[in-house]
Design a protein around this motif. Structure first.
Motif, PDB file in Angstrom:
ATOM      1  N   VAL A  62      -3.998  93.592 -15.739  1.00 29.81           N
ATOM      2  CA  VAL A  62      -3.251  92.348 -15.871  1.00 29.81           C
ATOM      3  C   VAL A  62      -2.022  92.444 -14.979  1.00 29.81           C
ATOM      4  N   PHE A  63      -1.795  91.401 -14.184  1.00 30.11           N
ATOM      5  CA  PHE A  63      -0.718  91.369 -13.188  1.00 30.11           C
ATOM      6  C   PHE A  63       0.305  90.337 -13.640  1.00 30.11           C
ATOM      7  N   PHE A  64       1.521  90.789 -13.960  1.00 32.75           N
ATOM      8  CA  PHE A  64       2.556  89.934 -14.530  1.00 32.75           C
ATOM      9  C   PHE A  64       3.583  89.553 -13.461  1.00 32.75           C
ATOM     10  N   VAL A  65       3.922  88.261 -13.401  1.00 26.01           N
ATOM     11  CA  VAL A  65       4.855  87.746 -12.402  1.00 26.01           C
ATOM     12  C   VAL A  65       5.992  86.997 -13.105  1.00 26.01           C
ATOM     13  N   HIS A  66       7.216  87.452 -12.888  1.00 22.91           N
ATOM     14  CA  HIS A  66       8.386  86.862 -13.540  1.00 22.91           C
ATOM     15  C   HIS A  66       8.813  85.562 -12.859  1.00 22.91           C
ATOM     16  N   LEU A 122      -3.356  99.658  -4.455  1.00 24.71           N
ATOM     17  CA  LEU A 122      -3.705 100.223  -5.761  1.00 24.71           C
ATOM     18  C   LEU A 122      -5.215 100.284  -5.982  1.00 24.71           C
ATOM     19  N   GLN A 123      -5.972  99.817  -5.000  1.00 21.88           N
ATOM     20  CA  GLN A 123      -7.444  99.801  -5.065  1.00 21.88           C
ATOM     21  C   GLN A 123      -7.941  99.027  -6.286  1.00 21.88           C
ATOM     22  N   ILE A 124      -7.308  97.890  -6.502  1.00 22.73           N
ATOM     23  CA  ILE A 124      -7.697  96.991  -7.590  1.00 22.73           C
ATOM     24  C   ILE A 124      -8.386  95.775  -6.985  1.00 22.73           C
ATOM     25  N   ASP A 125      -9.612  95.529  -7.400  1.00 21.44           N
ATOM     26  CA  ASP A 125     -10.376  94.413  -6.835  1.00 21.44           C
ATOM     27  C   ASP A 125     -10.006  93.081  -7.474  1.00 21.44           C
ATOM     28  N   GLN A 126      -9.918  93.068  -8.815  1.00 22.89           N
ATOM     29  CA  GLN A 126      -9.663  91.823  -9.540  1.00 22.89           C
ATOM     30  C   GLN A 126      -8.589  92.034 -10.590  1.00 22.89           C
ATOM     31  N   VAL A 127      -7.883  90.956 -10.901  1.00 25.47           N
ATOM     32  CA  VAL A 127      -6.861  90.997 -11.941  1.00 25.47           C
ATOM     33  C   VAL A 127      -6.893  89.706 -12.748  1.00 25.47           C
ATOM     34  N   VAL A 128      -6.340  89.783 -13.939  1.00 30.67           N
ATOM     35  CA  VAL A 128      -5.903  88.589 -14.661  1.00 30.67           C
ATOM     36  C   VAL A 128      -4.428  88.426 -14.337  1.00 30.67           C
ATOM     37  N   LEU A 129      -4.034  87.247 -13.880  1.00 31.81           N
ATOM     38  CA  LEU A 129      -2.644  86.999 -13.511  1.00 31.81           C
ATOM     39  C   LEU A 129      -1.938  86.223 -14.605  1.00 31.81           C
ATOM     40  N   VAL A 130      -0.732  86.674 -14.941  1.00 31.59           N
ATOM     41  CA  VAL A 130       0.114  85.999 -15.925  1.00 31.59           C
ATOM     42  C   VAL A 130       1.421  85.635 -15.231  1.00 31.59           C
ATOM     43  N   GLY A 131       1.703  84.348 -15.126  1.00 32.19           N
ATOM     44  CA  GLY A 131       2.911  83.904 -14.450  1.00 32.19           C
ATOM     45  C   GLY A 131       3.810  83.105 -15.366  1.00 32.19           C
ATOM     46  N   HIS A 132       5.096  83.438 -15.355  1.00 36.22           N
ATOM     47  CA  HIS A 132       6.062  82.685 -16.155  1.00 36.22           C
ATOM     48  C   HIS A 132       6.906  81.790 -15.258  1.00 36.22           C
ATOM     49  N   SER A 133       7.060  80.540 -15.639  1.00 37.70           N
ATOM     50  CA  SER A 133       7.971  79.599 -15.002  1.00 37.70           C
ATOM     51  C   SER A 133       7.720  79.509 -13.499  1.00 37.70           C
ATOM     52  N   PRO A 147      -9.477  83.686  -4.317  1.00 37.83           N
ATOM     53  CA  PRO A 147     -10.252  83.374  -5.524  1.00 37.83           C
ATOM     54  C   PRO A 147     -11.139  84.519  -6.009  1.00 37.83           C
ATOM     55  N   ASP A 148     -11.656  85.329  -5.099  1.00 38.99           N
ATOM     56  CA  ASP A 148     -12.544  86.416  -5.498  1.00 38.99           C
ATOM     57  C   ASP A 148     -11.812  87.550  -6.204  1.00 38.99           C
ATOM     58  N   ARG A 149     -10.487  87.528  -6.162  1.00 37.21           N
ATOM     59  CA  ARG A 149      -9.710  88.605  -6.768  1.00 37.21           C
ATOM     60  C   ARG A 149      -9.165  88.219  -8.145  1.00 37.21           C
ATOM     61  N   VAL A 150      -9.507  87.019  -8.604  1.00 40.08           N
ATOM     62  CA  VAL A 150      -8.929  86.493  -9.844  1.00 40.08           C
ATOM     63  C   VAL A 150      -9.986  86.469 -10.941  1.00 40.08           C
ATOM     64  N   ARG A 151      -9.712  87.214 -12.018  1.00 42.29           N
ATOM     65  CA  ARG A 151     -10.601  87.215 -13.178  1.00 42.29           C
ATOM     66  C   ARG A 151     -10.221  86.101 -14.151  1.00 42.29           C
ATOM     67  N   GLY A 152      -8.936  85.823 -14.225  1.00 36.23           N
ATOM     68  CA  GLY A 152      -8.454  84.785 -15.115  1.00 36.23           C
ATOM     69  C   GLY A 152      -6.981  84.531 -14.879  1.00 36.23           C
ATOM     70  N   LEU A 153      -6.485  83.426 -15.446  1.00 36.79           N
ATOM     71  CA  LEU A 153      -5.105  82.996 -15.231  1.00 36.79           C
ATOM     72  C   LEU A 153      -4.475  82.589 -16.558  1.00 36.79           C
ATOM     73  N   VAL A 154      -3.235  83.031 -16.766  1.00 33.85           N
ATOM     74  CA  VAL A 154      -2.457  82.579 -17.919  1.00 33.85           C
ATOM     75  C   VAL A 154      -1.110  82.101 -17.390  1.00 33.85           C
ATOM     76  N   PHE A 155      -0.816  80.839 -17.609  1.00 34.25           N
ATOM     77  CA  PHE A 155       0.435  80.232 -17.149  1.00 34.25           C
ATOM     78  C   PHE A 155       1.360  80.035 -18.353  1.00 34.25           C
ATOM     79  N   LEU A 156       2.594  80.510 -18.241  1.00 34.48           N
ATOM     80  CA  LEU A 156       3.564  80.416 -19.323  1.00 34.48           C
ATOM     81  C   LEU A 156       4.726  79.537 -18.892  1.00 34.48           C
ATOM     82  N   ALA A 157       4.905  78.401 -19.570  1.00 37.79           N
ATOM     83  CA  ALA A 157       5.976  77.456 -19.217  1.00 37.79           C
ATOM     84  C   ALA A 157       6.041  77.287 -17.707  1.00 37.79           C
ATOM     85  N   PRO A 158       4.932  76.891 -17.072  1.00 37.20           N
ATOM     86  CA  PRO A 158       4.860  76.950 -15.608  1.00 37.20           C
ATOM     87  C   PRO A 158       5.720  75.912 -14.902  1.00 37.20           C
TER      88      PRO A 158
END
Length: 315
Positions: A62-66, A122-133, A147-158
């Motif tokens: 899971v890849f978290f973005v502030h 980091l040799q990571i092919d796919q991630v779930v991305l979580v982005g806030h604001s 698109p091929d690198r995205v397993r799923g998306l979670v948007f928080l107060a985007p």
């Protein structure tokens, strides 16, 4: 004539004093809040990140973005304990924030390109991305561009779509080439130090900020002149960027969950969250009554459920 000369000298002395005050506090802040993670060496600079947690074999990281005015410690503070034993979590300082260099990444698409480079390292092919604001804009851009690198998306107060009006005056001022530099080297630091606590309160309202949030999230790092300017550029430039780029959100095919509160006074859920639900086919919108701008802290368990949901949907 002597009076005007006296005034000029007085102004110069005041400006020099403000510059010295700012630089002394930059040193103090960086000593108090040193880097906590690793650095990815790139062609034009370094990207600062932490890689923590653990996951079962084959589990997608899971890849978290502030968001604006923050750094990786903001999202790490919300999710570090929650991911332990469940997921591998990558927390990144967006370019120009925390201890990441700017590297010319002055819009969400350019920032997404640097995330892709980090994942390569980091040799990571796919991630779930979580982005806030505001971080959600670079998450959405990543989903469009890679698109091929995205397993799923979670948007928080985007904050992802164009809106009517502008932004708070000091963002516009600090983003200006010459005046902005003068402002951030002199005024921003003393004024910002006085308003860190009240600013955090405003972001969390109507919820309470966690105890010691200002210190634990190292919010003072954003008061350093360069970081303040980069943050202002991102905030002031988001409307124009999203006006053009949001047309491409319809290309996103990854499972997505959008979590927002009906008491969010920082961004408008009816523009951004509803916009993502409309533009991303199959996106699930979760509107939480009484919630402000920080679902990452106030509704951590619900966010973790959303992460699992998009992973399951991708499977």
């Amino acid at each position: 004539m002597k009076f005007f000369l006296f005034i000029i000298v007085l102004l110069v002395v005041a400006l020099l004093g403000a510059v010295i005050f700012t630089q002394l506090n930059v040193s103090r802040i960086e000593s108090q809040y040193p880097p906590v993670g690793q650095f990815s060496e790139m062609a034009e600079g370094r990207l600062h990140y932490t890689d923590m947690g653990s996951a079962a074999d084959g589990q997608t990281p899971v890849f978290f973005v502030h968001g604006a005015s923050g750094n990786l410690l903001d999202q790490q503070g919300a999710f570090k304990e929650a991911i332990e034993g469940r997921y591998r979590g990558i927390f990144v300082d967006r370019p120009g924030y925390g201890y990441s260099d700017r590297m010319g990444a002055d819009d969400p698409a350019k920032q997404a390109a640097l995330y892709a480079q980090l994942l390569d390292e980091l040799q990571i092919d796919q991630v779930v991305l979580v982005g806030h604001s505001l971080g959600s804009a670079s998450v959405a851009a990543f989903a469009v561009l890679y698109p091929d690198r995205v397993r799923g998306l979670v948007f928080l107060a985007p904050a992802t779509h164009p809106w009517p009006g502008g932004v708070t005056w000091y963002y516009e001022l600090a983003a200006m080439p010459v005046i902005g530099r003068l402002f951030t080297e002199t005024v921003a630091m003393p004024a910002g130090l006085q308003s860190l606590a009240s600013g955090a309160k405003g972001v969390f309202d109507p919820q309470e900020a966690p105890p010691s949030y200002v210190e634990n999230a190292a919010l003072a790092l954003i008061l350093r002149p360069a970081s303040f300017r980069y943050n202002a550029q991102d905030v002031a430039g988001l409307n124009a960027f999203s006006r053009a780029f949001s047309r491409r959100y319809k290309e996103i095919k990854a499972p997505a969950v959008v979590i927002t509160g009906d008491k969010d006074d920082i961004v408008a859920p009816e523009i951004h969250s509803l916009g993502l639900e409309r533009d991303i086919e199959g996106a699930e919108l979760v509107v939480i009554p009484g919630l402000g701008h920080k679902p990452d802290y106030a509704e951590t368990a619900r966010v973790m459920d959303a992460i699992e949901k998009v992973m399951q949907a991708a499977r």
